[in-house]
Enzyme design. Structure first.
Site, short mmCIF file in Angstrom:
data_model
loop_
_atom_site.label_atom_id
_atom_site.label_comp_id
_atom_site.label_asym_id
_atom_site.label_seq_id
_atom_site.Cartn_x
_atom_site.Cartn_y
_atom_site.Cartn_z
CG HIS A 155 -1.86 -1.04 1.52
ND1 HIS A 155 -3.24 -1.70 1.21
CD2 HIS A 155 -1.93 -1.98 1.93
CE1 HIS A 155 -3.37 -2.70 1.10
NE2 HIS A 155 -2.41 -3.38 2.14
CB SER A 276 12.85 21.42 -16.18
OG SER A 276 11.55 22.67 -17.20
CE LYS A 282 10.72 19.72 -12.19
NZ LYS A 282 10.14 18.40 -11.77
CD GLU A 289 8.50 10.72 -16.01
OE1 GLU A 289 8.20 11.79 -16.30
OE2 GLU A 289 8.76 11.56 -14.51
#
Ligand code: ARG
Length: 462
Positions: A155, A276, A282, A289
């Site tokens: 979880h 970024s 970043k 991803e």
């Protein structure tokens, strides 16, 4: 002019011609198409359609077409509606009228599925090789990270301490199953269609076993209608690819979360991250991803073909031309997904300091319940006692491992001095030495079993 336009009184509309044209994508099958045609020419020679000299002539020109294609010297024309028609046109232009004999007793219906099956076999082998490389990377990591203990999650809440290597070996285990799904798809694919003709079987008594042997198929189809109509081998392949994609998307998700500032368990190598355009600070885990994102495409390609096939009667319909792009797309993307993941894994930095700081003493709650069980308390009671103790710790903001013995004994008389032996991550991990558990010995056994499989490509990892 078309090869089939004898009965037509006017040419195709230009829009129809481009709508019907599959050459832009099925030219990827040229090698298989030519291999199939060479085997077919040999079969026709054995039944007397070609003389040996004619066969040699035709085979020679077929090979020249492939060489020229590989050297970028082939010009296609608008009437080449697919790779099969294009190769045949080029053959007749080069070899002369004898080339017009090649399509005797054959149809594009058995030809296209022969090409596609040959190509799919190759794709499945390539994917299996890459999956094995990824497994190797997982084992490498498992070996070098053997001393690292992480909080295991259920979880996304800290559950029990486990070896990071145990986590890496879970990847090895599931990839064994992904490989066996691919191997099963390869077995379903490994059937020769040539000789099935358009629907009813070839009108010439070709030796299909000899064709199968020449093309490397282990079996010959039993029913011509089934063979020209069926694409279940592709569905199975795309299902195996979707499954592998889904599997890797889950590991990608974990590593994305672990690489966040909040977790900080791992850091991706710069070579596998991107920045970024606006925020200079970043460093984004785009490799992971995209691995996660590509699983949507892999599932989509399965659904795409399943939808095309659903309700399609027997035997061949042009709908089946839609089978190839999902295959090519899934193969290309899954191949990249696996390769990128392999690099990400091998270059990943594990931040042991951050992981250690994050280990919460509550991770030992199950061990404390097990301790009471060993002292004779039934587990359900032990669970309640430790549950109350945890509640107390939360309330008092006290780490579970720092509660004095006197206080512990308020919860159960069974607590003794020896309880402090539990307060070690190593002890918690190593007490799970059961086969398949996270104990160091168990994980080492997993690594050894995996290495035996990788070395010999045999054996079973359950
Ligand atoms: N380009 C076609 C395909 O990909 C080849 C088979 C054509 N057969 C036919 N009967 N028109 O399926």
């Amino acid at each position: 002019m078309k090869m089939w336009d004898g009965r037509f009184t006017k040419p195709s509309d230009a829009l129809m011609e481009s709508f019907n044209n599959s050459l832009p994508f099925d030219k990827a099958l040229i090698e298989e198409d030519i291999a199939g045609s060479v085997a077919w020419a040999n079969a026709l020679e054995r039944v007397g359609v070609f003389t040996p000299g004619e066969r040699d002539h035709v085979v020679g020109w077929l090979k020249s077409i492939l060489n020229d294609y590989n050297d970028g010297r082939i010009e296609f024309v608008p009437s080449d509606e697919d790779i099969h028609m294009a190769v045949e046109r080029l053959l007749v232009e080069r070899a002369g009228a004898v080339g017009e004999k090649l399509h005797t007793g054959r149809s594009r219906n058995d030809q296209v599925v022969t090409d596609t099956r040959l190509h799919t076999k190759k794709i499945l082998t390539d994917i299996a090789v890459s999956l094995t490389e990824l497994q190797r990377a997982a084992v490498e990591r498992a070996k070098s990270d053997l001393h690292v203990i992480i909080p295991g999650f259920t979880h996304l809440q800290q559950a029990q301490p486990v070896l990071l290597s145990h986590y890496w070996m879970s990847m090895f285990a599931v990839l064994e199953r992904e490989k066996s799904r691919a191997a099963h798809a390869a077995e379903s694919t490994d059937i020769l269609p040539l000789g099935s003709g358009a629907i009813a079987g070839s009108g010439f008594p070709v030796d299909r076993d000899a064709i199968a042997a020449e093309l490397g198929f282990s079996r010959v189809s039993a029913n011509s209608m089934d063979m020209v109509a069926s694409r279940d081998f592709l569905l199975e392949t795309l299902a195996a690819f979707a499954s592998a994609g889904i599997c890797l998307s889950r590991y990608a998700e974990d590593l994305i979360v672990w690489s966040s500032k909040e977790f900080g368990f791992v850091e991706l190598d710069d070579a596998w991250s991107t920045g970024s355009s606006m925020m200079p600070q970043k460093k984004n885990p785009d490799s992971l991803e995209l691995i996660r994102g590509k699983s949507g495409r892999l599932i989509g390609n399965y659904v795409r073909l399943a939808t095309t096939l659903k309700g399609l009667g027997l035997t061949y319909f042009k709908d089946l031309q839609e089978d190839k792009e999902p295959l090519f797309d899934s193969a290309r993307n899954l191949q990249m997904v696996i390769k990128v993941f392999t690099h990400v894994l091998l270059t990943l930095k594990v931040r042991e300091d951050r992981i250690r700081q994050d280990l919460d003493p509550f991770l030992l709650a199950t061990d404390m319940a097990d301790y009471l069980v060993r002292k004779g308390m039934p587990f359900r009671q032990a669970h309640r006692v430790i549950g109350r103790l945890v509640g107390y710790c939360v309330e008092a903001d006290a780490p579970l491992t720092e509660v004095p013995l006197a206080k512990l004994r308020e919860f159960s008389e069974m607590f003794g001095d020896d309880v402090t032996k539990l307060y070690s991550w190593e002890q918690a991990v190593n007490s799970r030495a059961v086969k398949g558990g996270t104990g160091r010995e168990s994980v080492i056994a997993q690594i050894e079993a995996a290495e035996r499989i990788l070395a010999s490509e045999v054996g079973q990892y359950v």
